[in-house]
Motif scaffolding. Structure first.
Motif, PDB file in Angstrom:
ATOM      1  N   THR A 249       0.735  -1.253   0.050  1.00 59.01           N
ATOM      2  CA  THR A 249       0.106  -0.106  -0.011  1.00 59.01           C
ATOM      3  C   THR A 249       0.939   1.189   0.002  1.00 59.01           C
ATOM      4  OG1 THR A 249      -0.109   0.235   2.169  1.00 59.01           O
ATOM      5  CG2 THR A 249      -1.781  -1.100   1.487  1.00 59.01           C
ATOM      6  N   LEU A 250       2.015   1.298   0.317  1.00 61.35           N
ATOM      7  CA  LEU A 250       3.058   2.039   0.695  1.00 61.35           C
ATOM      8  C   LEU A 250       2.493   3.224   1.684  1.00 61.35           C
ATOM      9  CD1 LEU A 250       3.781   1.183  -2.280  1.00 61.35           C
ATOM     10  CD2 LEU A 250       4.707   3.434  -2.796  1.00 61.35           C
ATOM     11  N   ARG A 251       1.865   2.492   2.910  1.00 62.05           N
ATOM     12  CA  ARG A 251       1.484   3.432   3.680  1.00 62.05           C
ATOM     13  C   ARG A 251       2.753   3.594   4.606  1.00 62.05           C
ATOM     14  NH1 ARG A 251      -0.015   2.829   9.159  1.00 62.05           N
ATOM     15  NH2 ARG A 251       0.235   0.528   8.932  1.00 62.05           N
ATOM     16  N   PRO A 252       3.223   4.927   4.986  1.00 62.06           N
ATOM     17  CA  PRO A 252       4.301   5.308   5.780  1.00 62.06           C
ATOM     18  C   PRO A 252       4.221   4.628   7.282  1.00 62.06           C
ATOM     19  CG  PRO A 252       3.537   7.157   4.683  1.00 62.06           C
ATOM     20  CD  PRO A 252       2.701   6.024   4.477  1.00 62.06           C
ATOM     21  N   LEU A 253       5.420   4.264   7.648  1.00 63.52           N
ATOM     22  CA  LEU A 253       5.207   3.247   8.969  1.00 63.52           C
ATOM     23  C   LEU A 253       6.120   4.279  10.067  1.00 63.52           C
ATOM     24  CD1 LEU A 253       5.881  -0.354   7.938  1.00 63.52           C
ATOM     25  CD2 LEU A 253       3.449   0.854   8.687  1.00 63.52           C
ATOM     26  N   GLU A 254       5.490   4.227  11.043  1.00 64.22           N
ATOM     27  CA  GLU A 254       6.267   4.797  12.128  1.00 64.22           C
ATOM     28  C   GLU A 254       6.864   4.036  13.155  1.00 64.22           C
ATOM     29  OE1 GLU A 254       3.918   7.495  14.360  1.00 64.22           O
ATOM     30  OE2 GLU A 254       3.503   8.941  12.422  1.00 64.22           O
ATOM     31  N   ARG A 255       6.540   2.610  12.907  1.00 65.08           N
ATOM     32  CA  ARG A 255       7.173   1.589  13.837  1.00 65.08           C
ATOM     33  C   ARG A 255       6.911   0.247  13.099  1.00 65.08           C
ATOM     34  NH1 ARG A 255       2.933   1.822  18.374  1.00 65.08           N
ATOM     35  NH2 ARG A 255       1.456   0.196  17.905  1.00 65.08           N
ATOM     36  N   LEU A 256       7.831  -0.555  13.275  1.00 64.06           N
ATOM     37  CA  LEU A 256       7.735  -1.980  12.772  1.00 64.06           C
ATOM     38  C   LEU A 256       7.242  -3.058  13.665  1.00 64.06           C
ATOM     39  CD1 LEU A 256       9.411  -0.209  10.644  1.00 64.06           C
ATOM     40  CD2 LEU A 256      10.774  -2.390  10.239  1.00 64.06           C
ATOM     41  N   ASP A 257       6.244  -3.584  13.109  1.00 63.18           N
ATOM     42  CA  ASP A 257       5.510  -4.767  14.246  1.00 63.18           C
ATOM     43  C   ASP A 257       5.949  -5.904  13.868  1.00 63.18           C
ATOM     44  OD1 ASP A 257       3.672  -4.783  12.308  1.00 63.18           O
ATOM     45  OD2 ASP A 257       2.167  -3.796  13.447  1.00 63.18           O
ATOM     46  N   GLY A 258       6.292  -6.295  12.506  1.00 61.98           N
ATOM     47  CA  GLY A 258       6.385  -7.660  11.698  1.00 61.98           C
ATOM     48  C   GLY A 258       5.104  -8.081  11.430  1.00 61.98           C
ATOM     49  N   ALA A 259       3.990  -7.417  11.226  1.00 59.95           N
ATOM     50  CA  ALA A 259       2.691  -7.905  10.605  1.00 59.95           C
ATOM     51  C   ALA A 259       2.583  -7.807   9.443  1.00 59.95           C
ATOM     52  CB  ALA A 259       1.408  -7.013  11.443  1.00 59.95           C
ATOM     53  N   VAL A 260       3.409  -6.876   8.678  1.00 57.47           N
ATOM     54  CA  VAL A 260       3.346  -6.745   7.226  1.00 57.47           C
ATOM     55  C   VAL A 260       4.640  -6.745   6.294  1.00 57.47           C
ATOM     56  CG1 VAL A 260       1.015  -5.831   7.146  1.00 57.47           C
ATOM     57  CG2 VAL A 260       2.843  -4.216   7.184  1.00 57.47           C
ATOM     58  N   PRO A 261       4.884  -7.168   5.028  1.00 56.40           N
ATOM     59  CA  PRO A 261       6.287  -6.848   4.607  1.00 56.40           C
ATOM     60  C   PRO A 261       6.548  -5.503   4.412  1.00 56.40           C
ATOM     61  CG  PRO A 261       4.754  -8.563   3.390  1.00 56.40           C
ATOM     62  CD  PRO A 261       4.092  -7.745   4.674  1.00 56.40           C
ATOM     63  N   VAL A 262       7.495  -5.000   4.766  1.00 51.13           N
ATOM     64  CA  VAL A 262       8.246  -3.614   4.750  1.00 51.13           C
ATOM     65  C   VAL A 262       9.146  -3.144   3.738  1.00 51.13           C
ATOM     66  CG1 VAL A 262       9.189  -1.734   6.104  1.00 51.13           C
ATOM     67  CG2 VAL A 262       7.485  -3.450   7.136  1.00 51.13           C
ATOM     68  N   ARG A 263       9.004  -2.186   3.040  1.00 52.69           N
ATOM     69  CA  ARG A 263       9.944  -1.808   1.893  1.00 52.69           C
ATOM     70  C   ARG A 263      10.359  -0.260   2.368  1.00 52.69           C
ATOM     71  NH1 ARG A 263      10.999  -5.785  -2.070  1.00 52.69           N
ATOM     72  NH2 ARG A 263      12.570  -4.716  -3.391  1.00 52.69           N
ATOM     73  N   LEU A 264      11.815  -0.216   2.028  1.00 54.37           N
ATOM     74  CA  LEU A 264      12.239   0.969   2.415  1.00 54.37           C
ATOM     75  C   LEU A 264      12.379   2.005   1.321  1.00 54.37           C
ATOM     76  CD1 LEU A 264      13.844   2.937   4.427  1.00 54.37           C
ATOM     77  CD2 LEU A 264      16.001   1.451   4.074  1.00 54.37           C
ATOM     78  N   LEU A 265      12.042   3.096   1.090  1.00 51.58           N
ATOM     79  CA  LEU A 265      11.896   3.892  -0.082  1.00 51.58           C
ATOM     80  C   LEU A 265      12.949   4.777  -0.112  1.00 51.58           C
ATOM     81  CD1 LEU A 265       8.243   4.012  -1.468  1.00 51.58           C
ATOM     82  CD2 LEU A 265       9.654   2.253  -1.765  1.00 51.58           C
ATOM     83  N   ALA A 266      13.632   5.071  -1.233  1.00 51.18           N
ATOM     84  CA  ALA A 266      14.478   6.534  -1.047  1.00 51.18           C
ATOM     85  C   ALA A 266      14.818   7.046  -2.400  1.00 51.18           C
ATOM     86  CB  ALA A 266      16.055   5.947  -0.766  1.00 51.18           C
ATOM     87  N   ALA A 267      14.938   8.356  -2.374  1.00 50.13           N
ATOM     88  CA  ALA A 267      15.116   9.257  -3.520  1.00 50.13           C
ATOM     89  C   ALA A 267      16.023  10.388  -2.994  1.00 50.13           C
ATOM     90  CB  ALA A 267      13.959   9.849  -4.200  1.00 50.13           C
ATOM     91  N   VAL A 268      17.294  10.263  -3.404  1.00 50.67           N
ATOM     92  CA  VAL A 268      18.349  11.193  -3.223  1.00 50.67           C
ATOM     93  C   VAL A 268      18.993  12.131  -4.140  1.00 50.67           C
ATOM     94  CG1 VAL A 268      20.601  11.336  -1.902  1.00 50.67           C
ATOM     95  CG2 VAL A 268      18.967   9.808  -0.994  1.00 50.67           C
ATOM     96  N   ARG A 269      19.280  13.303  -4.283  1.00 49.69           N
ATOM     97  CA  ARG A 269      19.750  14.034  -5.344  1.00 49.69           C
ATOM     98  C   ARG A 269      21.296  14.070  -5.422  1.00 49.69           C
ATOM     99  NH1 ARG A 269      15.766  17.501  -7.640  1.00 49.69           N
ATOM    100  NH2 ARG A 269      13.925  17.308  -6.479  1.00 49.69           N
ATOM    101  N   LEU A 270      21.796  13.937  -6.644  1.00 53.39           N
ATOM    102  CA  LEU A 270      23.346  14.022  -6.872  1.00 53.39           C
ATOM    103  C   LEU A 270      23.315  14.677  -8.296  1.00 53.39           C
ATOM    104  CD1 LEU A 270      26.126  13.179  -6.068  1.00 53.39           C
ATOM    105  CD2 LEU A 270      25.814  11.166  -7.106  1.00 53.39           C
ATOM    106  N   GLY A 271      23.695  15.833  -8.108  1.00 55.46           N
ATOM    107  CA  GLY A 271      23.995  16.968  -9.276  1.00 55.46           C
ATOM    108  C   GLY A 271      22.637  17.058  -9.877  1.00 55.46           C
TER     109      GLY A 271
END
Length: 284
Positions: A249-271
């Motif tokens: 669902t891409l719902r942001p998580l404030e804590r991890l409880d092990g109930a659902v699979p979690v993905r870490l998303l990142a976008a970082v600028r370089l030049g």
């Protein structure tokens, strides 16, 4: 190796696919914007595992670029792409903008839910452009399966949601992100990076993997603070987002409880480049 044929009109595309269908063959579609690299070729190979025939679409879609983005300079490789697909694709579907969006085109598909936030917030209208062109590709080709890379995780979830909501008769297959020997996710836009920037960009995935492990040991806020410090120390630029989310669902998580699979998303600028990456977070 035999070069794949190139078709540029919908009738010629459908004629070729219909002939395969008559022979009872399954068809896989690999949607791309060209400027192919090993990541795209891995998707074509996966398509061959999933089906008898593989169609690779090459179309730089203007509807998913913002006004200040790089549509005009986006790398286009033409005949080189065809050579790379030798032995991997049976057909290249390469429509022009006028074919894909003829005069009077007035329909846009918008997907709520997973399109909100992250790239959806940074690039207004982007996912409407993605959903519109992908739905058209599905209807034009009529594949049994479509293969997408997990590098663009949010896009993959948007396509899955759209396919389910519209009852489209195909399976969506996500293929693991293809990386270089240093862990950098392959992307056509990596061509914009200088050799010095490339060396810096290769540090991002290690930071994300460290963060994914750190999330198991301390709070989300503390782990993110440390990761942002590591991004700065590595010489990377501004962080557009860095967040653990529910994988589907891409719902942001404030804590991890092990109930659902979690993905870490990142976008970082370089030049001038925005580096997108994601990793699975091991469940506690």
């Amino acid at each position: 190796m035999t070069l794949p044929d190139v078709v540029t009109t919908v009738p010629s595309l459908r004629q070729r696919v219909a002939a395969w269908r008559q022979d009872g063959e399954r068809v896989a579609l690999v949607p791309t914007m060209g400027a192919l690299h090993e990541g795209h070729l891995a998707l074509a190979r996966r398509g061959r595992e999933e089906a008898d025939r593989v169609v690779v679409s090459i179309f730089v879609n203007p509807k998913q670029f913002g006004p200040a983005e790089d549509f005009n300079k986006y790398p286009r490789a033409g005949e080189r792409d065809r050579m790379l697909l030798s032995g991997l694709a049976d057909l290249i579907w390469a429509p022009t903008v006028d074919i894909m969006y003829p005069a009077g085109h007035a329909t846009t598909i918008e997907v709520s839910g997973p399109s909100a936030g992250f790239e959806g917030a940074m690039r207004p209208g982007h996912f409407a452009g993605v959903a519109t062109v992908v739905s058209k590709l599905f209807l034009q080709v009529g594949p049994d399966a479509a293969i997408f890379g997990e590098k663009d995780w949010q896009q993959l979830q948007v396509v899955r949601r759209m396919t389910a909501d519209l009852d489209l008769p195909l399976s969506i297959i996500g293929h693991p992100t293809v990386r270089d020997e240093h862990g950098l996710a392959l992307s056509s836009r990596n061509a914009y990076l200088s050799p010095e920037q490339l060396a810096v960009a290769r540090r991002l995935n290690g930071i994300l993997r460290d963060l994914a492990e750190d999330l198991r040991r301390r709070s989300v806020a503390e782990a993110l603070e440390a990761a942002r410090a590591a991004v700065a120390a590595a010489g990377l630029g501004a962080v557009d987002y860095l967040a653990p989310v529910e994988a589907e669902t891409l719902r942001p998580l404030e804590r991890l409880d092990g109930a659902v699979p979690v993905r870490l998303l990142a976008a970082v600028r370089l030049g001038s480049v925005r580096l997108l990456d994601n990793v699975a977070v091991p469940l506690p």
